[in-house]
Design an enzyme around this catalytic site. Structure first.
Site, PDB file in Angstrom:
ATOM      1  N   CYS A 127     -10.275 -11.127  -4.960  1.00  0.00           N
ATOM      2  CA  CYS A 127      -9.739  -9.848  -4.502  1.00  0.00           C
ATOM      3  C   CYS A 127      -8.322 -10.033  -3.951  1.00  0.00           C
ATOM      4  O   CYS A 127      -8.079 -10.935  -3.145  1.00  0.00           O
ATOM      5  CB  CYS A 127     -10.669  -9.303  -3.424  1.00  0.00           C
ATOM      6  N   GLU A 128      -7.403  -9.205  -4.397  1.00  0.00           N
ATOM      7  CA  GLU A 128      -6.021  -9.342  -3.942  1.00  0.00           C
ATOM      8  C   GLU A 128      -5.826  -8.856  -2.508  1.00  0.00           C
ATOM      9  O   GLU A 128      -4.791  -9.116  -1.907  1.00  0.00           O
ATOM     10  CB  GLU A 128      -5.074  -8.593  -4.877  1.00  0.00           C
ATOM     11  N   HIS A 129      -6.819  -8.167  -1.952  1.00  0.00           N
ATOM     12  CA  HIS A 129      -6.686  -7.653  -0.589  1.00  0.00           C
ATOM     13  C   HIS A 129      -7.104  -8.675   0.463  1.00  0.00           C
ATOM     14  O   HIS A 129      -6.514  -8.740   1.534  1.00  0.00           O
ATOM     15  CB  HIS A 129      -7.512  -6.369  -0.429  1.00  0.00           C
ATOM     16  N   HIS A 130      -8.158  -9.442   0.182  1.00  0.00           N
ATOM     17  CA  HIS A 130      -8.659 -10.405   1.165  1.00  0.00           C
ATOM     18  C   HIS A 130      -8.691 -11.836   0.627  1.00  0.00           C
ATOM     19  O   HIS A 130      -9.062 -12.758   1.353  1.00  0.00           O
ATOM     20  CB  HIS A 130     -10.083 -10.024   1.611  1.00  0.00           C
ATOM     21  N   GLN A 169     -10.792  -5.095  -9.315  1.00  0.00           N
ATOM     22  CA  GLN A 169     -11.669  -4.956 -10.481  1.00  0.00           C
ATOM     23  C   GLN A 169     -11.183  -3.832 -11.384  1.00  0.00           C
ATOM     24  O   GLN A 169     -11.245  -3.938 -12.609  1.00  0.00           O
ATOM     25  CB  GLN A 169     -13.106  -4.701 -10.016  1.00  0.00           C
ATOM     26  N   HIS A 226     -18.586  -8.200  -4.789  1.00  0.00           N
ATOM     27  CA  HIS A 226     -17.370  -8.570  -4.067  1.00  0.00           C
ATOM     28  C   HIS A 226     -17.730  -9.191  -2.725  1.00  0.00           C
ATOM     29  O   HIS A 226     -18.382  -8.566  -1.891  1.00  0.00           O
ATOM     30  CB  HIS A 226     -16.494  -7.329  -3.847  1.00  0.00           C
ATOM     31  N   CYS A 243     -15.778  -9.761  -0.328  1.00  0.00           N
ATOM     32  CA  CYS A 243     -15.122  -9.069   0.784  1.00  0.00           C
ATOM     33  C   CYS A 243     -15.990  -7.926   1.303  1.00  0.00           C
ATOM     34  O   CYS A 243     -15.803  -7.451   2.421  1.00  0.00           O
ATOM     35  CB  CYS A 243     -13.737  -8.559   0.376  1.00  0.00           C
TER      36      CYS A 243
END
Length: 200
Positions: free
Chosen positions: A90-93, A131, A159, A161
């Site tokens: 995940c690019e956020h976490h 995703q 996920h 996260c």
């Protein structure tokens, strides 16, 4: 007006030593001693692992679909490869997400080697991702090669996260899908694809 972030390819890539120093800093920030025996080589191991995990940044997806086998006796029906396993982050976490991709397409004078679709998924999965973006990227790559003959992509993933932190709901699956050609315009084609994905 909000300034746009620079594209990743224009950024100066840090050296391996700088990357390892960053990992060491994170270990210390987490509350451990990066110089103890068990962690002493961890920064180097993490950087080496990242080279493999994020190898997609160095790969061009277009050559993967260059080889088309034309001797298929005029076959023009749907080709479906389902249950393609993948791992991404995940690019956020920067937490992992993993699951399966299902890809269908209508041949246009030939078929792709079956392994090519698995490789195409890996090119996009081995990057920091969402995703939703990964699903769209796979379809766009297929459409560029298929010349709008039509393709369908469905991705389902868990996920970390969402499982390990935040709402903490392990086992929850996220499903994304993208269609082009007859899969997009004909509900019956979508239903047929989804039925085949589910093995009915």
């Amino acid at each position: 007006m909000k300034a746009k972030a620079p594209k990743a390819e224009t950024l100066l890539r840090p050296s391996r030593e700088e990357a390892e120093a960053a990992v060491k800093t994170l270990l210390a920030w987490a509350g451990d001693n990066p110089d103890r025996e068990g962690l002493r080589d961890t920064p180097a191991r993490v950087v080496k692992a990242y080279e493999e995990i994020f190898a997609g940044y160095k790969q061009d997806p277009s050559p993967i679909l260059d080889t088309v086998f034309e001797e298929v006796e005029g076959y023009g029906e749907m080709v479906l490869v389902r249950d393609i396993p993948f791992f991404s982050h995940c690019e956020h976490h920067m937490a992992p997400f993993f699951g399966k991709a299902h890809i269908a397409y209508y041949p246009d004078g030939g078929v792709f080697g079956l392994s090519k679709l698995g490789r195409l998924v890996d090119v996009y999965a081995r990057r920091l991702q969402t995703q939703e973006a990964m699903t769209a990227q796979i379809l766009a790559a297929l459409d560029a090669r298929l010349h709008s003959r039509g393709a369908a992509v469905l991705v389902e993933a868990e996920h970390m996260c969402m499982s390990m932190r935040g709402v903490r709901k392990p086992g929850a699956l996220t499903v994304t899908m993208q269609f082009s050609g007859p899969f997009k315009t004909d509900p019956a084609e979508q239903a047929r694809f989804l039925s085949l994905v589910r093995g009915r």
